[in-house]
Motif scaffolding. Structure first.
Motif, PDB file in Angstrom:
ATOM      1  N   ARG A  99     -21.982  18.628  34.059  1.00  0.00           N
ATOM      2  CA  ARG A  99     -22.533  19.100  35.316  1.00  0.00           C
ATOM      3  C   ARG A  99     -24.048  19.072  35.263  1.00  0.00           C
ATOM      4  NH1 ARG A  99     -19.843  24.432  37.303  1.00  0.00           N
ATOM      5  NH2 ARG A  99     -18.102  23.072  36.969  1.00  0.00           N
ATOM      6  N   LEU A 100     -24.614  19.497  34.153  1.00  0.00           N
ATOM      7  CA  LEU A 100     -26.063  19.536  34.047  1.00  0.00           C
ATOM      8  C   LEU A 100     -26.654  18.141  34.058  1.00  0.00           C
ATOM      9  CD1 LEU A 100     -26.532  22.357  31.406  1.00  0.00           C
ATOM     10  CD2 LEU A 100     -27.023  22.445  33.857  1.00  0.00           C
ATOM     11  N   SER A 101     -25.883  17.182  33.567  1.00  0.00           N
ATOM     12  CA  SER A 101     -26.461  15.848  33.450  1.00  0.00           C
ATOM     13  C   SER A 101     -26.160  14.989  34.669  1.00  0.00           C
ATOM     14  CB  SER A 101     -25.917  15.155  32.205  1.00  0.00           C
ATOM     15  OG  SER A 101     -24.524  15.050  32.294  1.00  0.00           O
ATOM     16  N   ALA A 102     -25.528  15.585  35.680  1.00  0.00           N
ATOM     17  CA  ALA A 102     -25.121  14.782  36.824  1.00  0.00           C
ATOM     18  C   ALA A 102     -26.215  14.668  37.873  1.00  0.00           C
ATOM     19  CB  ALA A 102     -23.845  15.358  37.429  1.00  0.00           C
ATOM     20  N   HIS A 103     -27.442  14.590  37.451  1.00  0.00           N
ATOM     21  CA  HIS A 103     -28.512  14.389  38.405  1.00  0.00           C
ATOM     22  C   HIS A 103     -28.580  12.912  38.757  1.00  0.00           C
ATOM     23  CE1 HIS A 103     -30.043  14.005  34.320  1.00  0.00           C
ATOM     24  NE2 HIS A 103     -30.916  13.168  34.782  1.00  0.00           N
ATOM     25  N   PRO A 104     -29.222  12.574  39.862  1.00  0.00           N
ATOM     26  CA  PRO A 104     -29.191  11.209  40.376  1.00  0.00           C
ATOM     27  C   PRO A 104     -29.504  10.105  39.375  1.00  0.00           C
ATOM     28  CG  PRO A 104     -30.131  12.661  42.009  1.00  0.00           C
ATOM     29  CD  PRO A 104     -29.877  13.501  40.771  1.00  0.00           C
ATOM     30  N   PRO A 105     -30.602  10.196  38.587  1.00  0.00           N
ATOM     31  CA  PRO A 105     -30.847   9.089  37.659  1.00  0.00           C
ATOM     32  C   PRO A 105     -29.701   8.889  36.676  1.00  0.00           C
ATOM     33  CG  PRO A 105     -32.766  10.500  37.820  1.00  0.00           C
ATOM     34  CD  PRO A 105     -31.648  11.210  38.528  1.00  0.00           C
ATOM     35  N   TYR A 106     -29.147   9.992  36.228  1.00  0.00           N
ATOM     36  CA  TYR A 106     -28.002   9.885  35.315  1.00  0.00           C
ATOM     37  C   TYR A 106     -26.834   9.201  36.001  1.00  0.00           C
ATOM     38  CZ  TYR A 106     -23.886  11.136  32.657  1.00  0.00           C
ATOM     39  OH  TYR A 106     -22.710  11.080  31.970  1.00  0.00           O
ATOM     40  N   LYS A 107     -26.570   9.610  37.244  1.00  0.00           N
ATOM     41  CA  LYS A 107     -25.430   9.040  37.957  1.00  0.00           C
ATOM     42  C   LYS A 107     -25.621   7.549  38.181  1.00  0.00           C
ATOM     43  CE  LYS A 107     -23.271  11.653  41.088  1.00  0.00           C
ATOM     44  NZ  LYS A 107     -23.054  12.532  42.242  1.00  0.00           N
ATOM     45  N   ILE A 108     -26.842   7.152  38.432  1.00  0.00           N
ATOM     46  CA  ILE A 108     -27.094   5.727  38.636  1.00  0.00           C
ATOM     47  C   ILE A 108     -26.833   4.963  37.351  1.00  0.00           C
ATOM     48  CG2 ILE A 108     -28.919   4.040  39.041  1.00  0.00           C
ATOM     49  CD1 ILE A 108     -30.138   6.051  41.037  1.00  0.00           C
ATOM     50  N   GLN A 109     -27.343   5.510  36.244  1.00  0.00           N
ATOM     51  CA  GLN A 109     -27.113   4.863  34.947  1.00  0.00           C
ATOM     52  C   GLN A 109     -25.629   4.834  34.619  1.00  0.00           C
ATOM     53  OE1 GLN A 109     -29.609   6.904  32.104  1.00  0.00           O
ATOM     54  NE2 GLN A 109     -30.984   5.122  32.010  1.00  0.00           N
ATOM     55  N   ARG A 110     -24.976   5.953  34.905  1.00  0.00           N
ATOM     56  CA  ARG A 110     -23.555   6.043  34.598  1.00  0.00           C
ATOM     57  C   ARG A 110     -22.762   5.034  35.422  1.00  0.00           C
ATOM     58  NH1 ARG A 110     -21.234   6.554  30.283  1.00  0.00           N
ATOM     59  NH2 ARG A 110     -20.083   4.854  31.139  1.00  0.00           N
TER      60      ARG A 110
END
Length: 205
Positions: A99-110
């Motif tokens: 949850r903490l890492s689900a910020h936009p840049p992370y989601k894009i990378q993911r």
DNA sequence: TAGGCCATCTGGTCCT
DNA sequence: AGGACCAGATGGCCTA
């Protein structure tokens, strides 16, 4: 004379059915395949197997990354959705960190990593498809699973090696196996009467 | 309905 | 740092 068993679960010969029926996900797969093959054309980085023609008859449709996002069964409905769906009862470390890492840049990378992963799996699958074209199967046999394809390929290679070592005519060797049973030194497990029966379909001329 | 098979997502690890 | 690879988790489909 006993059969050597390569232990392919031995059910491949008992539940024959016509295969090649329409995959329920065919439409999505087709679009995804088209997209990823298009990517391959540009990047040229896919497996060499991917250029084979097993899946070349798909309709020519375009798919955007947005389409991938909306059509992928997992995206929006899987663990990612779970982690952001407000389920406050579960607070495991994994979920918390997710949850903490689900910020936009992370989601894009993911999301980019997901696409690469799907592309990688497609190249693996096309390699399996190519391998299926090279192992002996009955014309009416259902599509081999991945594990069966690998095991049959192992057994097939072992048999071919022995034919080579024997110096015999391949057809005579297979006929002899059909007649007397097949003995080999490997401990692979596959009903060799199945294997030799498959080989009997091969036109040796 | 249970089990097999598969696609997909995901996070960790390794490699370039 | 970014990509490739891997294994675990999950859910859908199909068949016996």
């Amino acid at each position: 004379m006993e059969d050597i068993f390569f232990d392919f679960e031995q059910d491949a010969t008992t539940d024959y059915a016509f295969w090649g029926q329409m995959d329920p996900n065919f439409q999505f797969q087709t679009q995804l395949d088209t997209l990823l093959l298009d990517c391959t054309t540009v990047s040229g980085q896919l497996s060499p197997w991917s250029s084979f023609g097993c899946q070349s008859v798909f309709p020519d449709e375009q798919l955007t990354f947005t389409d991938l996002d909306s059509q992928s069964p997992g995206l929006g409905g899987g663990t990612e959705a779970d982690s952001s769906s407000g389920d406050e009862n579960v607070e495991s470390g994994t979920r918390r960190s997710r949850r903490l890492s689900a910020h936009p840049p992370y989601k894009i990378q993911r999301h980019a990593a997901n696409i690469r992963e799907r592309k990688r799996m497609l190249s693996i699958n096309s390699a399996f498809e190519e391998l299926r074209c090279h192992v002996p199967t009955f014309p009416y046999e259902k599509r081999l699973s991945k594990i069966d394809t690998l095991r049959l390929a192992i057994a097939y290679i072992a048999l071919l090696r022995e034919i080579l070592m024997s110096g015999c005519d391949p057809k005579s060797y297979v006929d002899e196996c059909m007649k007397n049973g097949y003995k080999n030194q490997t401990n692979a497990i596959w009903n060799t009467s199945d294997l030799t029966a498959r080989l009997s379909w091969i036109k040796w001329d």
